[in-house]
Design an enzyme around this catalytic site. Structure first.
Site, PDB file in Angstrom:
ATOM      1  N   HIS A 195       0.968  -1.370  -0.128  1.00 14.59           N
ATOM      2  CA  HIS A 195       0.022  -0.135   0.112  1.00 14.59           C
ATOM      3  C   HIS A 195       0.832   1.243   0.101  1.00 14.59           C
ATOM      4  CE1 HIS A 195      -3.918  -2.254   1.776  1.00 14.59           C
ATOM      5  NE2 HIS A 195      -3.673  -2.406   0.239  1.00 14.59           N
ATOM      6  N   ALA A 234      -0.376  -8.727  18.964  1.00 14.21           N
ATOM      7  CA  ALA A 234       0.922  -9.327  18.264  1.00 14.21           C
ATOM      8  C   ALA A 234       1.984  -9.480  19.108  1.00 14.21           C
ATOM      9  CB  ALA A 234       0.928  -8.429  17.122  1.00 14.21           C
ATOM     10  N   GLY A 238      -2.633  -8.992  12.658  1.00 15.31           N
ATOM     11  CA  GLY A 238      -3.279  -7.526  12.711  1.00 15.31           C
ATOM     12  C   GLY A 238      -4.005  -6.879  11.491  1.00 15.31           C
ATOM     13  N   THR A 239      -4.624  -7.690  10.995  1.00 13.96           N
ATOM     14  CA  THR A 239      -5.335  -6.882   9.671  1.00 13.96           C
ATOM     15  C   THR A 239      -6.761  -7.386   9.694  1.00 13.96           C
ATOM     16  OG1 THR A 239      -5.771  -6.699   7.299  1.00 13.96           O
ATOM     17  CG2 THR A 239      -4.516  -8.875   8.030  1.00 13.96           C
TER      18      THR A 239
HETATM   19  P1  OAD Z   1      -7.681  -2.088  10.214  1.00 12.28           P
HETATM   20  O1  OAD Z   1      -7.694  -0.906  11.046  1.00 12.28           O
HETATM   21  O2  OAD Z   1      -8.807  -2.477   9.435  1.00 12.28           O
HETATM   22  O3  OAD Z   1      -7.628  -3.468  11.174  1.00 12.28           O
HETATM   23  C1  OAD Z   1      -6.609  -3.421  12.091  1.00 12.28           C
HETATM   24  C2  OAD Z   1      -6.810  -5.064  12.771  1.00 12.28           C
HETATM   25  O4  OAD Z   1      -5.718  -5.250  13.863  1.00 12.28           O
HETATM   26  C3  OAD Z   1      -8.255  -5.134  13.455  1.00 12.28           C
HETATM   27  O5  OAD Z   1      -8.415  -6.487  12.914  1.00 12.28           O
HETATM   28  C4  OAD Z   1      -7.859  -5.449  14.958  1.00 12.28           C
HETATM   29  O6  OAD Z   1      -8.634  -6.289  15.597  1.00 12.28           O
HETATM   30  C5  OAD Z   1      -6.405  -5.788  14.939  1.00 12.28           C
HETATM   31  N1  OAD Z   1      -5.392  -5.487  15.964  1.00 12.28           N
HETATM   32  C6  OAD Z   1      -5.791  -4.185  16.625  1.00 12.28           C
HETATM   33  N2  OAD Z   1      -4.737  -4.318  17.581  1.00 12.28           N
HETATM   34  C7  OAD Z   1      -3.984  -5.407  17.596  1.00 12.28           C
HETATM   35  C8  OAD Z   1      -2.846  -5.882  18.238  1.00 12.28           C
HETATM   36  N3  OAD Z   1      -2.448  -5.310  19.354  1.00 12.28           N
HETATM   37  N4  OAD Z   1      -2.526  -7.262  17.871  1.00 12.28           N
HETATM   38  C9  OAD Z   1      -3.298  -7.788  16.871  1.00 12.28           C
HETATM   39  N5  OAD Z   1      -4.054  -7.225  16.298  1.00 12.28           N
HETATM   40  C10 OAD Z   1      -4.600  -6.075  16.524  1.00 12.28           C
HETATM   41  O7  OAD Z   1      -6.179  -2.072   9.343  1.00 12.28           O
HETATM   42  P2  OAD Z   1      -5.958  -3.199   8.156  1.00 12.28           P
HETATM   43  O8  OAD Z   1      -6.501  -4.359   8.079  1.00 12.28           O
HETATM   44  O9  OAD Z   1      -4.325  -2.872   8.186  1.00 12.28           O
HETATM   45  O10 OAD Z   1      -5.258   1.024   3.135  1.00 12.28           O
HETATM   46  O11 OAD Z   1      -6.331  -2.193   7.003  1.00 12.28           O
HETATM   47  C11 OAD Z   1      -6.112  -2.392   5.738  1.00 12.28           C
HETATM   48  C12 OAD Z   1      -5.806  -1.193   5.051  1.00 12.28           C
HETATM   49  O12 OAD Z   1      -7.094  -0.306   5.087  1.00 12.28           O
HETATM   50  C13 OAD Z   1      -4.758  -0.301   5.232  1.00 12.28           C
HETATM   51  O13 OAD Z   1      -3.613  -0.817   4.532  1.00 12.28           O
HETATM   52  C14 OAD Z   1      -5.279   1.036   4.663  1.00 12.28           C
HETATM   53  C15 OAD Z   1      -6.734   0.845   5.241  1.00 12.28           C
HETATM   54  O14 OAD Z   1      -7.675   1.824   4.437  1.00 12.28           O
HETATM   55  C16 OAD Z   1      -4.748   2.192   2.629  1.00 12.28           C
HETATM   56  O15 OAD Z   1      -4.392   3.251   3.126  1.00 12.28           O
HETATM   57  C17 OAD Z   1      -4.825   1.859   1.192  1.00 12.28           C
END
Ligand code: OAD
Length: 221
Positions: free
Chosen positions: A109, A210, A167-168
């Site tokens: 990204h 994580a 963590g996604t």
């Molecule tokens: P999200 O904010 O959608 O999701 C973050 C995930 O991490 C969630 O499922 C949380 O439950 C989990 N989480 C939070 N804290 C955590 C921890 N300490 N350990 C493990 N897991 C934890 O973020 P992404 O999935 O990265 O794109 O989002 C995907 C994309 O959407 C990003 O790259 C961005 C966004 O729009 C662009 O900017 C193009």
């Protein structure tokens, strides 16, 4: 030594959360009243470049205040000792994986610390704020744009025997579909503090932060 030869790790905002970088969809999921989907688009940049620059300037500045955590470091250390193929595909635009020492890394990204010329597409290093006068835009993949290095990612996924997602939220494609692109005999493990919309596609779902779970798992391999 581990039985695995080709490992792909997908990381998202959750791995950087404990370093102090806010996730996208946590809490109210809003930035100053805007949804990420309303700021991170080419249309938003055309309409209100000042707002979009401000969004990324704040994030770029924040990088100077955060450091990699145990999960970033555990992945980098594992890669050093591993003699197979190890690839991290991150959706994160921070530089915490490289600062931890990861070598084989794809920023699908984009990266906060790079900017791209609006007309020539030349990519340069960018450590300071960008302004509306600048001919450069953030080197970020916005909604509606194609993620970087997809061919390389798909090749690694087709060959991998261990797929780890950390963590996604599984809400943004194509990354959310990677778990379905690996061979049928590939082991698929998800790390998250919560269930995600794609947890059912994994063989194992390890609930926890994580920082507490990733290092332990890698040591067990
Ligand atoms: P999200 O904010 O959608 O999701 C973050 C995930 O991490 C969630 O499922 C949380 O439950 C989990 N989480 C939070 N804290 C955590 C921890 N300490 N350990 C493990 N897991 C934890 O973020 P992404 O999935 O990265 O794109 O989002 C995907 C994309 O959407 C990003 O790259 C961005 C966004 O729009 C662009 O900017 C193009």
């Amino acid at each position: 030594m581990t039985i695995y030869k080709n490992i792909v790790v997908l990381t998202g905002a959750g791995i950087s959360a404990e370093s102090g970088i806010k996730t996208f969809r946590g809490d109210d999921g809003l930035w100053e009243g805007h949804r990420i989907e309303d700021v991170a688009t080419p249309q938003a940049f055309a309409l209100n470049p000042k707002l979009v620059h401000e969004f990324y300037n704040l994030r770029r500045r924040q990088l100077k205040e955060v450091t990699p955590n145990v999960a970033h470091e555990a992945l980098a250390n594992f890669e050093k000792d591993f003699d197979g193929n190890f690839l991290i595909v991150t959706q994160n635009v921070d530089d915490l994986h490289e600062r931890a020492g990861s070598q084989n890394l794809i920023h699908m990204h984009g990266e906060l610390l790079k900017a791209r010329h609006i007309e020539t597409y030349e990519v340069i290093k960018c450590e300071e704020d960008l302004s509306v006068e600048s001919k450069y835009r953030p080197h970020i993949v916005w909604f509606g744009e194609m993620p970087f290095q997809m061919n390389e990612i798909e090749k690694a996924l087709r060959e991998c025997d261990l797929f780890i997602s950390i963590g996604t939220s599984g809400q943004v494609y194509p990354a959310a579909g990677f778990v379905q692109m690996v061979p049928s005999n590939c082991r698929k493990v998800e790390f998250n503090i919560d269930q995600t919309s794609i947890s059912n596609l994994f063989d194992e779902h390890i609930i926890g932060s994580a920082v507490t779970s990733v290092e332990k798992f890698l040591k067990s391999l």
